[in-house]
Design an enzyme around this catalytic site. Structure first.
Site, PDB file in Angstrom:
ATOM      1  N   GLY A  15       0.841  -1.642  -0.042  1.00  0.00           N
ATOM      2  CA  GLY A  15      -0.398   0.409  -0.344  1.00  0.00           C
ATOM      3  C   GLY A  15       0.606   1.216  -0.132  1.00  0.00           C
ATOM      4  O   GLY A  15       2.237   0.781   0.089  1.00  0.00           O
ATOM      5  N   ASP A  16       0.706   2.142   0.116  1.00  0.00           N
ATOM      6  CA  ASP A  16       0.363   3.559   0.464  1.00  0.00           C
ATOM      7  C   ASP A  16       1.834   4.286  -1.284  1.00  0.00           C
ATOM      8  O   ASP A  16       2.605   4.910  -1.194  1.00  0.00           O
ATOM      9  CB  ASP A  16       1.631   3.646   1.190  1.00  0.00           C
ATOM     10  CG  ASP A  16       0.638   3.773   2.852  1.00  0.00           C
ATOM     11  OD1 ASP A  16      -0.654   4.295   2.434  1.00  0.00           O
ATOM     12  OD2 ASP A  16       0.951   2.955   3.628  1.00  0.00           O
ATOM     13  N   GLY A  20      -3.610   6.948  -4.698  1.00  0.00           N
ATOM     14  CA  GLY A  20      -4.497   7.881  -4.648  1.00  0.00           C
ATOM     15  C   GLY A  20      -4.490   8.971  -6.422  1.00  0.00           C
ATOM     16  O   GLY A  20      -5.190   9.790  -6.629  1.00  0.00           O
ATOM     17  N   ASN A  42      -9.252   1.325   6.369  1.00  0.00           N
ATOM     18  CA  ASN A  42      -7.764   1.421   6.584  1.00  0.00           C
ATOM     19  C   ASN A  42      -7.595   1.957   5.464  1.00  0.00           C
ATOM     20  O   ASN A  42      -5.553   2.538   5.868  1.00  0.00           O
ATOM     21  CB  ASN A  42      -6.991  -0.040   6.405  1.00  0.00           C
ATOM     22  CG  ASN A  42      -8.136  -0.551   5.770  1.00  0.00           C
ATOM     23  OD1 ASN A  42      -8.663  -0.571   5.033  1.00  0.00           O
ATOM     24  ND2 ASN A  42      -8.073  -2.383   5.772  1.00  0.00           N
ATOM     25  N   ALA A  43      -7.334   1.784   4.803  1.00  0.00           N
ATOM     26  CA  ALA A  43      -6.746   2.532   3.338  1.00  0.00           C
ATOM     27  C   ALA A  43      -7.139   3.948   3.067  1.00  0.00           C
ATOM     28  O   ALA A  43      -8.433   4.524   2.595  1.00  0.00           O
ATOM     29  CB  ALA A  43      -6.631   2.205   1.567  1.00  0.00           C
ATOM     30  N   HIS A  45      -6.008   7.173   0.819  1.00  0.00           N
ATOM     31  CA  HIS A  45      -4.952   7.719  -0.528  1.00  0.00           C
ATOM     32  C   HIS A  45      -4.790   9.214  -1.062  1.00  0.00           C
ATOM     33  O   HIS A  45      -6.562   9.290  -0.556  1.00  0.00           O
ATOM     34  CB  HIS A  45      -6.748   7.675  -1.778  1.00  0.00           C
ATOM     35  CG  HIS A  45      -6.322   5.476  -1.869  1.00  0.00           C
ATOM     36  ND1 HIS A  45      -7.173   4.877  -2.903  1.00  0.00           N
ATOM     37  CD2 HIS A  45      -5.387   4.907  -0.976  1.00  0.00           C
ATOM     38  CE1 HIS A  45      -6.882   3.741  -3.057  1.00  0.00           C
ATOM     39  NE2 HIS A  45      -6.061   3.281  -2.122  1.00  0.00           N
ATOM     40  N   GLN A 177      -4.549  -0.920  -0.931  1.00  0.00           N
ATOM     41  CA  GLN A 177      -3.480  -1.625  -0.573  1.00  0.00           C
ATOM     42  C   GLN A 177      -2.875  -2.315  -2.066  1.00  0.00           C
ATOM     43  O   GLN A 177      -2.985  -1.512  -2.794  1.00  0.00           O
ATOM     44  CB  GLN A 177      -3.540  -2.708   0.255  1.00  0.00           C
ATOM     45  CG  GLN A 177      -4.555  -1.718   1.938  1.00  0.00           C
ATOM     46  CD  GLN A 177      -6.000  -2.074   2.211  1.00  0.00           C
ATOM     47  OE1 GLN A 177      -6.649  -2.717   1.404  1.00  0.00           O
ATOM     48  NE2 GLN A 177      -6.150  -1.185   3.463  1.00  0.00           N
ATOM     49  N   ARG A 256       6.705   4.675   8.652  1.00  0.00           N
ATOM     50  CA  ARG A 256       6.265   4.000   7.900  1.00  0.00           C
ATOM     51  C   ARG A 256       7.739   2.809   7.883  1.00  0.00           C
ATOM     52  O   ARG A 256       9.061   4.043   7.965  1.00  0.00           O
ATOM     53  CB  ARG A 256       6.288   4.243   6.203  1.00  0.00           C
ATOM     54  CG  ARG A 256       4.113   4.565   6.251  1.00  0.00           C
ATOM     55  CD  ARG A 256       4.227   5.011   4.795  1.00  0.00           C
ATOM     56  NE  ARG A 256       2.818   5.102   4.519  1.00  0.00           N
ATOM     57  CZ  ARG A 256       2.496   6.402   3.638  1.00  0.00           C
ATOM     58  NH1 ARG A 256       3.268   7.247   2.456  1.00  0.00           N
ATOM     59  NH2 ARG A 256       1.679   6.886   3.997  1.00  0.00           N
ATOM     60  N   GLY A 324       6.281  14.339  -8.656  1.00  0.00           N
ATOM     61  CA  GLY A 324       5.703  15.493  -7.606  1.00  0.00           C
ATOM     62  C   GLY A 324       4.381  15.099  -7.048  1.00  0.00           C
ATOM     63  O   GLY A 324       3.981  14.444  -7.306  1.00  0.00           O
TER      64      GLY A 324
HETATM   65  P1  IMP Z   1      -6.008  -3.812   8.691  1.00  0.00           P
HETATM   66  O1  IMP Z   1      -6.219  -3.794   7.141  1.00  0.00           O
HETATM   67  O2  IMP Z   1      -6.526  -3.079   9.361  1.00  0.00           O
HETATM   68  O3  IMP Z   1      -6.552  -5.462   9.174  1.00  0.00           O
HETATM   69  O4  IMP Z   1      -4.370  -3.722   8.941  1.00  0.00           O
HETATM   70  C1  IMP Z   1      -3.648  -5.277   8.656  1.00  0.00           C
HETATM   71  C2  IMP Z   1      -2.017  -5.142   8.169  1.00  0.00           C
HETATM   72  O5  IMP Z   1      -2.334  -3.926   6.793  1.00  0.00           O
HETATM   73  C3  IMP Z   1      -1.530  -3.662   8.381  1.00  0.00           C
HETATM   74  O6  IMP Z   1       0.125  -4.042   8.636  1.00  0.00           O
HETATM   75  C4  IMP Z   1      -1.546  -2.444   8.568  1.00  0.00           C
HETATM   76  O7  IMP Z   1      -0.949  -1.499   8.941  1.00  0.00           O
HETATM   77  C5  IMP Z   1      -1.723  -2.825   6.690  1.00  0.00           C
HETATM   78  N1  IMP Z   1      -2.195  -1.757   6.178  1.00  0.00           N
HETATM   79  C6  IMP Z   1      -3.305  -1.264   5.621  1.00  0.00           C
HETATM   80  N2  IMP Z   1      -4.192  -1.327   5.128  1.00  0.00           N
HETATM   81  C7  IMP Z   1      -3.086  -0.374   4.503  1.00  0.00           C
HETATM   82  C8  IMP Z   1      -2.802   0.731   3.719  1.00  0.00           C
HETATM   83  O8  IMP Z   1      -3.663   1.200   3.553  1.00  0.00           O
HETATM   84  N3  IMP Z   1      -1.666   1.331   3.521  1.00  0.00           N
HETATM   85  C9  IMP Z   1      -0.320   0.524   4.177  1.00  0.00           C
HETATM   86  N4  IMP Z   1      -0.836  -0.241   5.204  1.00  0.00           N
HETATM   87  C10 IMP Z   1      -1.789  -0.751   5.460  1.00  0.00           C
HETATM   88 MG    MG Z   2      -2.431   4.823   1.884  1.00  0.00          MG
END
Ligand code: IMP
Ligand code: MG
Length: 335
Positions: A15-16, A20, A42-43, A45, A177, A256, A324
């Protein structure tokens, strides 16, 4: 065979990667008609536009294009308060829809996420996405159609997307992700609660594989990871800071971890996603002279060599290069 204008955008690593930014650029440049976001809150963007930053956890990153229909697919997990807040900030009330059968994230899910010992060890984001998916599997999930505040937004997303594709509209499926966080293909058990591959993005959106003509896999010029689990070639925080690779997570504000680009993982991401094209973001962090470049010719020789080496190793073209944070800071080699 008819050329289908449907693209899946997916992350290669943890992810990251800058999905986005890529999606917001495509929304404006390619004049997308429909953008479907999968996954959950959780993500985050990140979209930068005219100096303003948006870290979107619900609204699709294509919102910058005012003509684009925005949708949350049937496989999404909706956080109601976050959704309503972002709809206001982005002013998309009239053009955003949620599938009736998408699941709802409840307060109890977040509590379970934060208090279960086994999840603490994974280092989840704490939003409750894993526990909400468990609830769906138990067949006891609350659905979007059960929530009064969501009534104005309810639609049959699956039908909308399929009809849009059949009419030849430009549709983008926005994954969240990256492959290395996939429940199946990632570094299990240090993964998120669902498959994050291109096929799973299609499934969550309600689109079959023959309707996809392009899978764009997004790489960052270096790798980062938040939470626990392996990260090949991981640098110390001090080294990451020295190289300018040190980042904070857009969603959780956590540090990170970082490491150099890994070709073996990149090849795997291309294989499992059956990717046709690649995007490479943050090349200006590795080679500062790239900053703001819009033409490939403007890039310094080292940056070109790095891009060529990636193409050679992964076997697909790097068509977009991020130079950028702004949506427009991009070298578009499709032109
Ligand atoms: P969860 O998705 O919140 O259950 O987290 C499970 C794992 O995925 C953890 O290590 C989080 O840090 C990682 N994670 C979940 N979503 C993202 C994201 O969008 N970017 C980066 N890491 C993520
Ligand atoms: Mg992100």
């Amino acid at each position: 065979m008819k050329k289908l204008p449907c693209t899946v955008v997916t992350g290669a690593f943890w992810g990251d990667e800058g999905k986005g930014k890529i999606v917001s650029y495509l929304a404006l440049n390619d004049q997308l008609d429909v953008c479907v976001r999968t996954g959950s809150v959780n993500a985050a963007h990140t979209v930068w536009y005219e100096g303003k930053r948006y870290a979107l956890q619900m609204v699709p990153a294509a919102f910058l294009n005012e003509k684009c229909r925005l949708l949350l697919g049937i496989g999404a997990n909706v956080h109601v308060a976050k959704f309503l807040e972002e709809v206001k900030v982005t002013n998309v009330k009239e053009r955003i829809g949620i599938d009736r059968q998408a699941s709802i994230l409840e307060e109890k899910h977040s509590i379970q996420d934060k208090t279960s010992a086994h999840l603490k060890g994974i280092g989840t984001t704490g939003w409750g996405v894993g526990p909400a998916i468990e609830e769906r599997v138990r067949r006891t999930a609350k659905l979007a159609e059960d929530i009064p505040e969501l009534q104005p937004y309810l639609t049959d997303v699956t039908r909308e997307i399929n009809e849009a594709i059949d009419k030849g509209k430009k549709v983008l499926l926005e994954g969240t992700q990256g492959l290395m966080l996939s429940l199946f293909h990632g570094t299990y058990p240090y993964v998120t609660g669902r498959d994050t591959s291109a096929s799973a993005i299609c499934s969550e959106a309600g689109v079959g594989p023959t309707k996809i003509d392009n899978v764009l896999v997004v790489f960052k010029a270096f790798m980062t990871r938040v939470g626990a689990g392996s990260l090949p070639g991981e640098l110390t925080t001090e080294e990451a800071q020295k190289r300018g690779w040190f980042e904070m997570a857009a969603g959780t504000g956590r540090e990170r971890r970082s490491a150099p680009f890994n070709f073996e993982l990149a090849r795997r991401a291309v294989m499992i996603n059956s990717a046709t094209q690649a995007a490479l973001t943050k090349l200006d962090i590795l080679y500062p002279q790239c900053k703001g470049a819009k033409n490939y010719d403007e890039l310094p020789e080292e940056a070109k060599q790095f891009t060529k080496e990636i193409e050679k190793q992964i076997g697909i073209p790097v068509v977009l290069i991020g130079t950028g944070p702004e949506a427009s800071d991009i070298v578009d080699r499709r032109k």
